[in-house]
Design an enzyme around this catalytic site. Sequence first.
Site, PDB file in Angstrom:
ATOM      1  CG  ASP A 127       0.638   3.363  -4.129  1.00 21.52           C
ATOM      2  OD1 ASP A 127       0.371   2.967  -5.269  1.00 21.52           O
ATOM      3  OD2 ASP A 127       1.722   3.140  -3.556  1.00 21.52           O
ATOM      4  NE  ARG A 168       8.590   1.965  -8.038  1.00 24.62           N
ATOM      5  CZ  ARG A 168       7.487   1.234  -7.989  1.00 24.62           C
ATOM      6  NH1 ARG A 168       6.367   1.733  -7.537  1.00 24.62           N
ATOM      7  NH2 ARG A 168       7.506  -0.007  -8.374  1.00 24.62           N
ATOM      8  CG  ASP A 219       4.280   4.090  -6.698  1.00 22.39           C
ATOM      9  OD1 ASP A 219       3.295   3.803  -7.388  1.00 22.39           O
ATOM     10  OD2 ASP A 219       4.798   3.322  -5.879  1.00 22.39           O
ATOM     11  NE  ARG A 239       5.177   3.125 -11.914  1.00 24.91           N
ATOM     12  CZ  ARG A 239       4.471   2.669 -10.913  1.00 24.91           C
ATOM     13  NH1 ARG A 239       3.562   3.441 -10.359  1.00 24.91           N
ATOM     14  NH2 ARG A 239       4.670   1.459 -10.455  1.00 24.91           N
TER      15      ARG A 239
HETATM   16  N1  ROI Z   1      10.623   2.408  -0.946  1.00 26.40           N
HETATM   17  C1  ROI Z   1      10.506   3.656  -0.463  1.00 26.40           C
HETATM   18  N2  ROI Z   1      11.342   4.056   0.482  1.00 26.40           N
HETATM   19  N3  ROI Z   1       9.544   4.521  -0.900  1.00 26.40           N
HETATM   20  C2  ROI Z   1       8.649   4.152  -1.858  1.00 26.40           C
HETATM   21  O1  ROI Z   1       7.781   4.967  -2.235  1.00 26.40           O
HETATM   22  C3  ROI Z   1       8.727   2.855  -2.382  1.00 26.40           C
HETATM   23  N4  ROI Z   1       7.857   2.417  -3.325  1.00 26.40           N
HETATM   24  C4  ROI Z   1       7.889   1.183  -3.782  1.00 26.40           C
HETATM   25  C5  ROI Z   1       8.908   0.177  -3.319  1.00 26.40           C
HETATM   26  C6  ROI Z   1       9.681  -0.321  -4.508  1.00 26.40           C
HETATM   27  C7  ROI Z   1       8.170  -0.961  -2.639  1.00 26.40           C
HETATM   28  N5  ROI Z   1       9.848   0.724  -2.384  1.00 26.40           N
HETATM   29  C8  ROI Z   1       9.741   1.993  -1.896  1.00 26.40           C
HETATM   30  O2  ROI Z   1       6.992   0.798  -4.652  1.00 26.40           O
END
Ligand code: ROI
Length: 161
Positions: A98, A93, A96, A84
């Site tokens: 979280d 990215r 991600d 990443r």
């Molecule tokens: N938008 C979508 N649809 N899915 C994501 O996982 C995602 N992750 C992010 C941001 C850039 C806010 N937008 C996203 O970090």
Amino acid sequence: MTHTAYIGIGSNLGDPVGQIQQALAELEQLPQSQLVQTSSLYGSKPMGPQDQPDYVNAVAKLETELSPLDLLDALQQLEQDHQRIRERRWGPRTLDLDIVLFDQQSIQLPRLTVPHVGMHQRNFVLYPLAEISPELSLPDGTSLQQLLDNCPLAELTKLNL
Ligand code: ROI
């Protein structure tokens, strides 16, 4: 002590479906943890800047002996393994990961806020979460159902893989 954590997973670069499937396989290998459930994969329009590819999102449920910060370290290591690159804020990215929920804990640390601050607005977190744990509620007592009632499904689509 065993904790229940929900992990939001997203990717919109470098074969997002493959990135997420690989991430799920890696979550199965996390130390002191068990991957107990995963949602379907969902296609979603980018939240934030629109000049980036669509996302693939999913949510995983973990039982873990790790502390919140040890779990965060492990997830950030996985993100690194997926090369990443942090470019601009809210930019595309490869992976991600979280921590969306950790038991019924409210965590406010410089590195980590749980429940995830943006989850109320994120259909790509709430709907996959509801698929695996529809009865959830947040530490403040808000039910997941209430959050869903205020967050349109919009263009979120379950992928048939
Ligand atoms: N938008 C979508 N649809 N899915 C994501 O996982 C995602 N992750 C992010 C941001 C850039 C806010 N937008 C996203 O970090």
